[in-house]
Design an enzyme around this catalytic site. Structure first.
Site: not given
Ligand code: GRF
Length: 202
Positions: A12-14, A65, A91-92, A107, A109, A144
């Site tokens: 969860g760093s983002n 799903r 999850r897709i 999202n 990516h 996707l």
């Molecule tokens: C990130 O690199 C993001 O681009 C990818 O998964 C990683 C997740 O990192 N989808 P975090 O869980 O947000 O730290």
């Protein structure tokens, strides 16, 4: 004030960077963090930030799903989100689910889309001998990693880089890009953001 739900699968760093950015004059606030894994490290970080959390464990639905998404949808609707941010959510999602949140689900990516949709993006960029790599924030659609691009950040690939090197150098760029895109998107502006390239060889 826009209400933002954040979906995670891991550390969860983002999510933390998004949540920390939504203060003072920001047009949005986080209302819930939902994980599909009860062991996702980001759940404790969200709780520490005072954000309600929930878990919808996909393993409890035996690969069904639609059943998983029905509970995910019901959980989301409890918080009435205006915007949904997928942040390391692995999850897709089906076309039916993405259609319900069309135009308000984002999202991040770890590639310069449309290159390298799917997994193992760092290794694939290295295998291809690319000179640069990056990350993309896009609107989520039924296909996707395919929706309209809202932002990109680039890094130079350096001799001897490994996939882990790229991942480590890219993550700080993700942490800059996603909050910047969310602030603009929550204000109703879909103009893409392109961050200056980082780490180019002199
Ligand atoms: C990130 O690199 C993001 O681009 C990818 O998964 C990683 C997740 O990192 N989808 P975090 O869980 O947000 O730290």
């Amino acid at each position: 004030m826009k209400r933002v739900a954040i979906l995670i699968s891991g550390g969860g760093s983002n999510m933390v960077k998004l949540a920390e950015s939504m203060t003072t004059d920001h047009p949005a606030r986080p209302v819930v963090v939902i994980a599909n894994d009860p062991n996702a490290g980001g759940l404790a970080k969200a709780a520490d930030l005072g954000i309600p959390t929930a878990v919808v464990d996909h393993r409890e639905f035996n690969k069904d799903r639609n059943a998983f998404e029905a509970v995910l949808h019901a959980t989301l609707e409890e918080y009435q989100p205006d915007i949904i941010c997928l942040a390391g959510f692995m999850r897709i999602l089906t076309g039916g689910f993405t259609a319900h949140y069309a135009g308000r689900m984002l999202n991040i990516h770890p590639s310069l889309l449309p290159k390298y949709k799917g997994l193992h993006t760092h290794a694939r960029a290295l295998e291809a001998g690319d000179a640069e790599h990056g990350c993309t924030v896009h609107e989520v659609t039924a296909d996707l990693d395919d929706g309209p691009v809202l932002g990109q950040a680039r890094i130079a690939i350096q001799r001897g880089d490994t996939p882990d090197d790229l991942a480590a150098r890219l993550l700080p760029m993700e942490h800059q890009l996603y909050p910047a895109v969310l602030r603009r998107f929550a204000a109703g502006d879909r103009t893409p953001i392109f961050l200056p390239k980082a780490g180019a060889m002199p």
